[in-house]
Scaffold this motif. Structure first.
Motif, PDB file in Angstrom:
ATOM      1  N   UNK A 145       0.842  -1.204   0.000  1.00  0.00           N
ATOM      2  CA  UNK A 145       0.000   0.000   0.000  1.00  0.00           C
ATOM      3  C   UNK A 145       0.870   1.245   0.000  1.00  0.00           C
ATOM      4  N   UNK A 146       0.387   2.292  -0.650  1.00  0.00           N
ATOM      5  CA  UNK A 146       1.111   3.556  -0.685  1.00  0.00           C
ATOM      6  C   UNK A 146       0.142   4.664  -0.300  1.00  0.00           C
ATOM      7  N   UNK A 147       0.631   5.596   0.513  1.00  0.00           N
ATOM      8  CA  UNK A 147      -0.188   6.717   0.939  1.00  0.00           C
ATOM      9  C   UNK A 147       0.052   7.912   0.030  1.00  0.00           C
ATOM     10  N   UNK A 148      -1.027   8.498  -0.447  1.00  0.00           N
ATOM     11  CA  UNK A 148      -0.950   9.695  -1.286  1.00  0.00           C
ATOM     12  C   UNK A 148      -1.601  10.849  -0.533  1.00  0.00           C
ATOM     13  N   UNK A 149      -0.944  11.972  -0.553  1.00  0.00           N
ATOM     14  CA  UNK A 149      -1.491  13.158   0.111  1.00  0.00           C
ATOM     15  C   UNK A 149      -1.984  14.149  -0.941  1.00  0.00           C
ATOM     16  N   UNK A 150      -3.220  14.608  -0.775  1.00  0.00           N
ATOM     17  CA  UNK A 150      -3.786  15.579  -1.703  1.00  0.00           C
ATOM     18  C   UNK A 150      -4.286  16.792  -0.934  1.00  0.00           C
ATOM     19  N   UNK A 151      -4.401  17.895  -1.650  1.00  0.00           N
ATOM     20  CA  UNK A 151      -4.814  19.141  -0.989  1.00  0.00           C
ATOM     21  C   UNK A 151      -6.291  19.138  -0.639  1.00  0.00           C
ATOM     22  N   UNK A 152      -7.117  18.397  -1.404  1.00  0.00           N
ATOM     23  CA  UNK A 152      -8.558  18.405  -1.166  1.00  0.00           C
ATOM     24  C   UNK A 152      -8.993  17.380  -0.127  1.00  0.00           C
ATOM     25  N   UNK A 153      -8.350  16.215  -0.101  1.00  0.00           N
ATOM     26  CA  UNK A 153      -8.850  15.125   0.722  1.00  0.00           C
ATOM     27  C   UNK A 153      -7.843  14.607   1.746  1.00  0.00           C
ATOM     28  N   UNK A 154      -6.670  15.197   1.808  1.00  0.00           N
ATOM     29  CA  UNK A 154      -5.683  14.708   2.757  1.00  0.00           C
ATOM     30  C   UNK A 154      -5.063  13.404   2.283  1.00  0.00           C
ATOM     31  N   UNK A 155      -4.769  12.487   3.234  1.00  0.00           N
ATOM     32  CA  UNK A 155      -4.106  11.226   2.904  1.00  0.00           C
ATOM     33  C   UNK A 155      -5.119  10.141   2.566  1.00  0.00           C
ATOM     34  N   UNK A 156      -4.813   9.340   1.556  1.00  0.00           N
ATOM     35  CA  UNK A 156      -5.550   8.102   1.315  1.00  0.00           C
ATOM     36  C   UNK A 156      -4.601   7.114   0.646  1.00  0.00           C
ATOM     37  N   UNK A 157      -4.981   5.829   0.666  1.00  0.00           N
ATOM     38  CA  UNK A 157      -4.067   4.761   0.244  1.00  0.00           C
ATOM     39  C   UNK A 157      -4.467   4.192  -1.107  1.00  0.00           C
ATOM     40  N   UNK A 158      -3.476   3.750  -1.864  1.00  0.00           N
ATOM     41  CA  UNK A 158      -3.705   2.982  -3.082  1.00  0.00           C
ATOM     42  C   UNK A 158      -2.857   1.718  -3.000  1.00  0.00           C
ATOM     43  N   UNK A 159      -3.345   0.641  -3.611  1.00  0.00           N
ATOM     44  CA  UNK A 159      -2.640  -0.631  -3.460  1.00  0.00           C
ATOM     45  C   UNK A 159      -1.668  -0.871  -4.607  1.00  0.00           C
TER      46      UNK A 159
END
Length: 769
Positions: free
Chosen positions: A1-15
């Motif tokens: 899993x990798x965590x991505x940080x975005x300005x609109x939604x904060x952190x979320x994961x992709x596999x």
């Protein structure tokens, strides 16, 4: 899993599998395709890409899935869900089915914008230059096959112990592979399958196959995106050309070619991604508004109320499991209802203030005109599919330069007597082509299907063979692109009414006139592209506005249908230029397709009993439904839908250098556009007309004042306002000493009236002199 940080939604994961897909060139190109095209010319911070959007859609889809899961988990005691013709599934099994589809739905979010081309909405939806749209299954299959090929190629080069063969490397530069090339790619993939599977952390040997199956499901589900609604019930989709199915069949002979997608039980998957109030809308309605500085938003509480229902599809005669919003928990949720209204209103405001902003429309129309003038409509559009915004603009610039060089060579070589037979051969090819189109298409309105058929390809090959026999050196780039564009341009020019004389079918000398026209056309395309890149946008001078009381919805649709044909729009532009005697390419018409864009009002809602789902927009007409108390909200949705009908505008833009003739241009736009729909004339939108007079009264002062004076004269001495009168007035004002000649004196001079007659007109305005 990798965590991505975005300005609109904060952190979320992709596999891991999602990362593999994102790390293919066809997906990475989305970094360089702007979500909103030329909108950043108005709102400078709106430079977000489609890559930003697909990540946001993934996050929103996951939020919807979590909301649905929580809702179903609280309702395990509800009755079975119907799907298909007679099938049923209990709630706990549906929860398991939802979990099984979870990964595939996330991949659908990542892939849903894969098929977009540079400036796609502008060139396809607003200008109709390319008939195959981003959601057309034909284009989807092409892109999905490219993605599949690149995905397995990445695995090959990562795990193959020796370097790949040159043939395999070269395949990755192709848009479409032959069956033999696909077989070569699959065979190399099978050679390293065991190493690929061992490289993943999970131990089961079928791990990577399962990941590919998830991708296969996502691809097939996206192909069904348009079939979910009733109006696409008859659409049939073939899976035989999907590369992912061929790969899975080689890896697992038990794999089903349709990847186990069922329109009855899996319709909710498409709902989550791209239907009604969905992950796609929930991302771009926030992203586009925030990054444009408009700050329209909704409350994330809405995710708590997503659920699934079973609803009967009258057109397809089956039950479908669909996404719905629950408007009743322990009480009626007015906050959910108002949030639906907010989302619909926000989408309207985005359309009004961003998508159809006049400056953005002007920039898009200029790009479309440069593309049309340079003959791109005649080329094989597959070459544009894999480009991004900047490479498309570079391609267009190089294409125009190549056309310029080719026209210069042909113009020089065709004057030699030794080439006269070749010139005659070209004339014969074009004449035969013209006759062919006359049989196939009324008034030579070319379309992609007719233009790419075997007969036309034969004509193009004949033209290519003749042109390459001229003595001049052809550049390396001269080939199918240039000859297709040149052939299209030649045909379009010789079928214009002005090209044909009364004495003969074709004018004499035919070829010389044609080459001169094409040279002017190509130079115009180059100039427009230069103006676009230097932000010298054309100015709007005429507007047919849906909001005007005199402009009915039927009239708007008539214009939208008429000008959905680029060749028709091209003819009217040239006719306005001819009547106003302004240079070629000075007039550009922008006329988007006519649609309400209100599919979100089709969102399915339920009250306390999920057995009675209803579309939100239908509440106002359902007095017996328990949600009928919400009719005022449904009425508001109806009002927003009516607002969408009025958002449509037809604009005529002109090059700024022609604005000294503005009153004449306005008049001819009104006359010619009126004749297009069997009306004597139209009036320019009053608001725009006042704005033009205010902004350009100094530039076009003699015409403004002269036309007003002429219209005040008695009808029997009122001269015809046309090009000749306009030129006379402009010339006299230019040559006269300032203050020496008045407007009445100029008009009297044009009419050869005596000073005494002029005084009578000015003083008495009588009907007879």
């Amino acid at each position: 899993m990798k965590t991505i940080r975005t300005s609109l939604y904060g952190d979320f994961s992709i596999d891991e599998m999602e990362l593999e897909i994102l790390h293919t060139p066809i997906m990475q190109r989305l970094y360089n395709i702007k979500q909103l095209g030329f909108t950043d010319r108005i709102y400078p911070d709106a430079v977000h890409s489609r890559f930003n959007h697909i990540l946001g859609t993934l996050e929103r889809a996951d939020r919807i899935l979590n909301g649905i899961y929580a809702s179903l988990s609280k309702s395990k005691d509800i009755n079975d869900f119907k799907y298909g013709v007679k099938d049923k599934i209990p709630c706990d099994k549906l929860i398991q089915h939802l979990q099984d589809r979870w990964g595939g739905i996330r991949l659908m979010a990542l892939l849903h914008d894969l098929t977009h081309i540079p400036f796609g909405h502008t060139l396809e939806d607003e200008l109709g230059l390319f008939s195959c749209k981003h959601d057309d299954p034909k284009r989807q299959i092409i892109f999905f096959n490219i993605l599949t090929g690149q995905l397995i190629y990445n695995q090959i080069i990562r795990h193959m112990p020796v370097k790949p063969t040159n043939g395999l490397v070269n395949l990755m530069n192709k848009v479409a592979l032959t069956d033999a090339e696909e077989e070569l790619l699959i065979n190399r993939f099978i050679e390293v399958k065991d190493r690929i599977e061992q490289s993943y952390k999970e131990t089961p040997s079928i791990h990577f196959i399962n990941l590919l199956k998830r991708l296969g499901f996502a691809i097939v589900a996206l192909l069904h995106l348009k079939r979910i609604e009733e109006d696409h019930a008859g659409t049939e989709i073939s899976y035989s050309s999907l590369l992912i199915n061929k790969v899975l069949k080689e890896l697992d002979s038990r794999n089903e070619t349709n990847n186990d997608f069922s329109l009855g039980i899996d319709s909710f998957c498409a709902d989550i991604i791209g239907n009604t109030i969905c992950a796609d809308l929930l991302d771009y309605s926030r992203r586009d508004s925030v990054l444009s500085g408009l700050k329209y938003d909704y409350d994330d509480r809405i995710f708590k109320y997503f659920t699934l229902v079973s609803i009967y599809n009258e057109q397809q005669k089956i039950y479908q499991i669909r996404v719905a919003l629950q408007l009743f928990t322990n009480k009626l949720r007015h906050d959910v209802v108002s949030e639906i209204i907010t989302i619909l209103r926000n989408r309207y405001l985005i359309s009004e203030r961003i998508i159809f902003h006049p400056t953005k429309c002007s920039a898009g129309a200029m790009l479309g005109e440069a593309s049309h003038l340079s003959g791109l409509l005649g080329c094989n559009v597959l070459q544009f599919y894999v480009l991004d915004d900047s490479t498309f603009l570079s391609f267009l610039q190089n294409h125009i330069n190549e056309l310029t060089n080719e026209i210069n060579k042909i113009k020089t070589e065709s004057t030699n007597e030794e080439n006269s037979e070749k010139v005659n051969a070209i004339e014969n090819i074009l004449t035969n082509s013209k006759d062919y189109f006359a049989k196939e298409e009324n008034d030579f309105y070319f379309n992609s299907e007719i233009y790419q058929n075997d007969t036309i390809n034969k004509f193009k090959q004949e033209l290519y063979d003749v042109i390459t026999t001229f003595k001049g050196q052809r550049s390396k780039e001269f080939g199918t692109n240039i000859i297709s564009a040149l052939y299209y341009i030649m045909l379009e020019e010789i079928t214009m009414p002005d090209f044909v004389t009364q004495e003969s079918l074709l004018p004499i000398p035919f070829f010389e006139k044609l080459i001169d026209l094409i040279e002017e056309r190509i130079l115009t395309a180059k100039r427009i592209l230069w103006q676009l890149t230097s932000r010298q946008y054309y100015k709007r001078v005429f507007r047919i506005a849906g909001i005007d009381p005199a402009i009915t919805p039927n009239l708007c649709k008539h214009y939208a249908d008429l000008f959905s044909k680029p060749n028709m729009r091209f003819r009217i532009e040239r006719e306005i230029e001819k009547q106003c005697k302004i240079p070629y390419g000075s007039v550009i018409i922008h006329c988007p397709i006519k649609k309400t864009m209100m599919k979100e009002a089709n969102v399915i809602v339920i009250g306390s009993d999920r057995k009675f789902p209803i579309k939100f927009k239908d509440i106002r007409n359902s007095e017996d439904h328990e949600l009928s108390v919400l009719s005022p909200y449904s009425d508001e949705v109806y009002s927003i839908e009516k607002m969408y009908e009025k958002i449509w505008n037809l604009y005529v833009f002109v090059n700024e250098g022609t604005l000294y003739k503005l009153p004449l241009i306005e008049r001819n736009c009104a006359k010619i556009l009126g004749e297009c729909v069997d009306q004597k004339s139209l009036q320019n939108n009053r608001e725009l007309s006042k704005e033009l007079e205010k902004n350009y009264s100094k530039v076009a002062y003699p015409l403004y004042e002269s036309f007003k004076y002429i219209e005040s004269l008695p009808s029997k001495v009122n001269p015809r306002i046309d090009y000749e009168l306009t030129e006379y007035l402009l010339t006299q004002v230019h040559n006269a000493q300032k203050g020496n000649l008045s407007i009445p004196d100029l008009v009297a001079g044009y009419m050869n009236l005596s000073p005494q007659e002029t005084k009578v007109i000015k003083k008495n305005k009588i009907d007879k002199l």
